[in-house]
Design a protein around this motif. Structure first.
Motif, PDB file in Angstrom:
ATOM      1  N   SER A 289     106.309 -27.549   0.742  1.00  0.00           N
ATOM      2  CA  SER A 289     105.640 -26.413   0.118  1.00  0.00           C
ATOM      3  C   SER A 289     106.287 -25.122   0.607  1.00  0.00           C
ATOM      4  N   GLY A 290     106.443 -24.180  -0.314  1.00  0.00           N
ATOM      5  CA  GLY A 290     107.085 -22.916   0.014  1.00  0.00           C
ATOM      6  C   GLY A 290     108.570 -22.880  -0.277  1.00  0.00           C
ATOM      7  N   ASP A 291     109.177 -24.062  -0.523  1.00  0.00           N
ATOM      8  CA  ASP A 291     110.604 -24.094  -0.845  1.00  0.00           C
ATOM      9  C   ASP A 291     110.844 -23.536  -2.249  1.00  0.00           C
ATOM     10  N   LYS A 292     111.941 -22.821  -2.406  1.00  0.00           N
ATOM     11  CA  LYS A 292     112.345 -22.344  -3.720  1.00  0.00           C
ATOM     12  C   LYS A 292     113.267 -23.371  -4.353  1.00  0.00           C
ATOM     13  N   ILE A 293     113.067 -23.610  -5.631  1.00  0.00           N
ATOM     14  CA  ILE A 293     113.843 -24.620  -6.336  1.00  0.00           C
ATOM     15  C   ILE A 293     114.433 -24.035  -7.615  1.00  0.00           C
ATOM     16  N   LYS A 294     115.441 -24.723  -8.141  1.00  0.00           N
ATOM     17  CA  LYS A 294     116.104 -24.297  -9.365  1.00  0.00           C
ATOM     18  C   LYS A 294     115.947 -25.352 -10.448  1.00  0.00           C
ATOM     19  N   LYS A 295     115.902 -24.892 -11.682  1.00  0.00           N
ATOM     20  CA  LYS A 295     115.759 -25.789 -12.821  1.00  0.00           C
ATOM     21  C   LYS A 295     116.856 -26.849 -12.803  1.00  0.00           C
ATOM     22  N   GLY A 296     116.463 -28.090 -13.003  1.00  0.00           N
ATOM     23  CA  GLY A 296     117.393 -29.207 -13.038  1.00  0.00           C
ATOM     24  C   GLY A 296     117.689 -29.821 -11.689  1.00  0.00           C
ATOM     25  N   GLN A 297     117.237 -29.196 -10.612  1.00  0.00           N
ATOM     26  CA  GLN A 297     117.503 -29.690  -9.269  1.00  0.00           C
ATOM     27  C   GLN A 297     116.753 -30.999  -9.015  1.00  0.00           C
ATOM     28  N   VAL A 298     117.402 -31.950  -8.348  1.00  0.00           N
ATOM     29  CA  VAL A 298     116.739 -33.198  -7.980  1.00  0.00           C
ATOM     30  C   VAL A 298     115.818 -32.918  -6.798  1.00  0.00           C
ATOM     31  N   LEU A 299     114.530 -33.206  -6.982  1.00  0.00           N
ATOM     32  CA  LEU A 299     113.525 -32.920  -5.956  1.00  0.00           C
ATOM     33  C   LEU A 299     113.145 -34.148  -5.147  1.00  0.00           C
ATOM     34  N   GLY A 300     113.482 -35.319  -5.650  1.00  0.00           N
ATOM     35  CA  GLY A 300     113.135 -36.541  -4.951  1.00  0.00           C
ATOM     36  C   GLY A 300     113.333 -37.733  -5.856  1.00  0.00           C
ATOM     37  N   TYR A 301     112.886 -38.892  -5.386  1.00  0.00           N
ATOM     38  CA  TYR A 301     113.010 -40.105  -6.187  1.00  0.00           C
ATOM     39  C   TYR A 301     111.926 -41.100  -5.787  1.00  0.00           C
ATOM     40  N   ILE A 302     111.744 -42.106  -6.649  1.00  0.00           N
ATOM     41  CA  ILE A 302     110.745 -43.151  -6.465  1.00  0.00           C
ATOM     42  C   ILE A 302     111.453 -44.497  -6.361  1.00  0.00           C
ATOM     43  N   THR A 303     111.040 -45.310  -5.379  1.00  0.00           N
ATOM     44  CA  THR A 303     111.547 -46.676  -5.305  1.00  0.00           C
ATOM     45  C   THR A 303     110.384 -47.662  -5.418  1.00  0.00           C
ATOM     46  N   ASN A 304     110.730 -48.929  -5.688  1.00  0.00           N
ATOM     47  CA  ASN A 304     109.704 -49.959  -5.621  1.00  0.00           C
ATOM     48  C   ASN A 304     109.588 -50.470  -4.183  1.00  0.00           C
ATOM     49  N   VAL A 305     108.773 -51.467  -3.944  1.00  0.00           N
ATOM     50  CA  VAL A 305     108.529 -51.938  -2.578  1.00  0.00           C
ATOM     51  C   VAL A 305     109.752 -52.620  -1.963  1.00  0.00           C
ATOM     52  N   GLY A 307     112.729 -51.231  -2.247  1.00  0.00           N
ATOM     53  CA  GLY A 307     113.700 -50.164  -2.017  1.00  0.00           C
ATOM     54  C   GLY A 307     114.595 -49.843  -3.190  1.00  0.00           C
ATOM     55  N   LYS A 308     114.367 -50.482  -4.343  1.00  0.00           N
ATOM     56  CA  LYS A 308     115.178 -50.200  -5.519  1.00  0.00           C
ATOM     57  C   LYS A 308     114.706 -48.915  -6.180  1.00  0.00           C
ATOM     58  N   LYS A 309     115.656 -48.008  -6.433  1.00  0.00           N
ATOM     59  CA  LYS A 309     115.297 -46.732  -7.046  1.00  0.00           C
ATOM     60  C   LYS A 309     114.816 -46.957  -8.477  1.00  0.00           C
ATOM     61  N   LEU A 310     113.636 -46.422  -8.767  1.00  0.00           N
ATOM     62  CA  LEU A 310     113.054 -46.545 -10.104  1.00  0.00           C
ATOM     63  C   LEU A 310     113.316 -45.323 -10.961  1.00  0.00           C
ATOM     64  N   ASP A 311     113.264 -44.143 -10.336  1.00  0.00           N
ATOM     65  CA  ASP A 311     113.409 -42.916 -11.122  1.00  0.00           C
ATOM     66  C   ASP A 311     113.678 -41.742 -10.193  1.00  0.00           C
ATOM     67  N   GLU A 312     114.318 -40.711 -10.741  1.00  0.00           N
ATOM     68  CA  GLU A 312     114.507 -39.452 -10.039  1.00  0.00           C
ATOM     69  C   GLU A 312     113.491 -38.441 -10.526  1.00  0.00           C
ATOM     70  N   VAL A 313     113.217 -37.455  -9.701  1.00  0.00           N
ATOM     71  CA  VAL A 313     112.318 -36.366 -10.062  1.00  0.00           C
ATOM     72  C   VAL A 313     113.132 -35.081 -10.061  1.00  0.00           C
ATOM     73  N   ARG A 314     113.199 -34.412 -11.204  1.00  0.00           N
ATOM     74  CA  ARG A 314     113.969 -33.176 -11.343  1.00  0.00           C
ATOM     75  C   ARG A 314     113.045 -32.009 -11.674  1.00  0.00           C
ATOM     76  N   ALA A 315     113.470 -30.832 -11.290  1.00  0.00           N
ATOM     77  CA  ALA A 315     112.687 -29.619 -11.551  1.00  0.00           C
ATOM     78  C   ALA A 315     112.849 -29.192 -12.998  1.00  0.00           C
ATOM     79  N   PRO A 316     111.759 -29.101 -13.752  1.00  0.00           N
ATOM     80  CA  PRO A 316     111.852 -28.645 -15.139  1.00  0.00           C
ATOM     81  C   PRO A 316     112.055 -27.138 -15.252  1.00  0.00           C
ATOM     82  N   SER A 317     111.821 -26.413 -14.160  1.00  0.00           N
ATOM     83  CA  SER A 317     112.010 -24.966 -14.169  1.00  0.00           C
ATOM     84  C   SER A 317     112.212 -24.487 -12.740  1.00  0.00           C
ATOM     85  N   SER A 318     112.677 -23.278 -12.595  1.00  0.00           N
ATOM     86  CA  SER A 318     112.844 -22.676 -11.274  1.00  0.00           C
ATOM     87  C   SER A 318     111.513 -22.106 -10.796  1.00  0.00           C
ATOM     88  N   GLY A 319     111.363 -21.991  -9.485  1.00  0.00           N
ATOM     89  CA  GLY A 319     110.134 -21.414  -8.946  1.00  0.00           C
ATOM     90  C   GLY A 319     109.975 -21.755  -7.477  1.00  0.00           C
TER      91      GLY A 319
END
Length: 341
Positions: A289-305, A307-319
């Motif tokens: 919290s408090g971090d500044k981000i840019k549109k399109g930036q990868v913010l994190g990802y989700i794996t299954n139990v 450890g296989k990556k299921l999806d990435e989470v990207r910023a839809p906008s800056s803020g």
């Protein structure tokens, strides 16, 4: 005279609530100016809500403070305990109605978001139901007996057990209530938090408000919320920030003397973007919290139990990250990030 009449109406309105939900041995008509009354409002045969009424030595408005809507949000609860210690009725102009712990069952059971008695979220239950479950009854009592007699309604929250949160003050911009919006803005500014959030307001008169302070807005009141604290812990600096913020508000209303803190450079966020979790799994993110981000930036990802990556989470906008899930469990569809713009 008008203030005296108003306080008589206040007592009558609360007493009506107590007649519906009796309180043994309590007689609020005994409250004198410059005194405080602590009582329990009986909601049903097993449950009650704590209420402190601090009647100032001098006439003034009714300011309501609510903490513990979510019982795992500890800094707001502890800050209200500090306020109860600090406020001297002999210096107070008006009346403070204080609900120090609106959801005691959730607090004592260490329950995240919901009341363990009925598994319902009090901050999704407003305006409530007089014949519903305990959560719905508490919401109904606050909606019918507390909000209508409040001039200002302040609902204090923080980051629950899973939430990493940036402290801020917020209010709704209800366009058809300019006076209440203006007062909410003044009090938000007076609280002296670095970050302030203005939410849009689109409810029609018959819409369910869900949130406590949104119900107050729905009823045409001046209402706002403080958000401070995170991850189910007590951070002393957050307790102090909330306590000072409330006293700053009371000072702004000429209700209570308080020497203002050094003013901060305030930032106002007028748009929010919510990022939903794309899949159930384990959440990885180095952002806070408090971090500044840019549109399109990868913010994190989700794996299954496994450890296989299921999806990435990207910023839809800056803020700026107002709050995010700060623990590994993640469920599809829940809010992972709230981005302020």
């Amino acid at each position: 005279m008008r203030n005296g009449i108003k306080y008589a109406i206040l007592l009558f309105a609360i007493m009506v609530g107590f007649i519906c939900h009796p309180v043994s041995g309590q007689d609020l008509t005994s409250i004198q100016q410059g005194t405080r009354k602590d009582t329990l409002v009986r909601i049903d045969n097993n449950d009650a809500v704590a209420l402190s009424i601090i009647k100032g030595k001098f006439d003034g408005p009714v300011f309501t403070i609510v903490a513990g809507i979510h019982g795992f949000e500890y800094p707001p609860i502890m800050a209200v305990q500090e306020l109860l210690k600090k406020v001297d009725p002999d210096k107070l102009h008006g009346t403070l109605l204080v609900l120090p712990m609106a959801n005691e069952a959730a607090f004592y059971e260490r329950s995240v978001f919901v009341n363990p008695t009925d598994d319902k979220n009090l901050n999704r239950a407003f305006p409530g139901n007089a014949t519903g479950s305990i959560t719905e009854r508490i919401a109904h009592w606050i909606s019918q007996k507390v909000i209508p007699i409040s001039d200002v309604f302040l609902d204090i929250h923080g980051g629950d057990a899973s939430e990493d949160l940036l402290p801020f003050v917020c209010y709704y911009h209800r366009a058809d209530k300019p006076d209440q919006v203006a007062q909410a803005h003044r009090l938000t500014e007076a609280a002296n938090f670095e970050y302030n959030v203005i939410y849009p307001y689109h409810l029609s008169p018959d819409d369910m408000s869900e949130y406590a302070f949104k119900e107050a807005v729905q009823q045409g009141k001046t209402a706002l919320s403080i958000e401070a604290g995170k991850l189910g812990n007590v951070q002393p600096e957050m307790v102090a920030m909330i306590t000072s913020g409330v006293l700053n508000m009371l000072n702004k209303m000429d209700m209570y003397p308080y020497e203002n803190d050094k003013r901060v450079n305030q930032k106002w966020l007028r748009e929010q973007v919510y990022i939903k979790c794309p899949a159930t799994g384990i959440f990885y993110s180095d952002f806070r919290s408090g971090d500044k981000i840019k549109k399109g930036q990868v913010l994190g990802y989700i794996t299954n139990v496994f450890g296989k990556k299921l999806d990435e989470v990207r910023a839809p906008s800056s803020g700026i990250v107002l709050y995010k899930i700060g623990t590994p469990p993640a469920n599809k569809g829940e809010t992972l990030f709230c981005i302020g713009k």
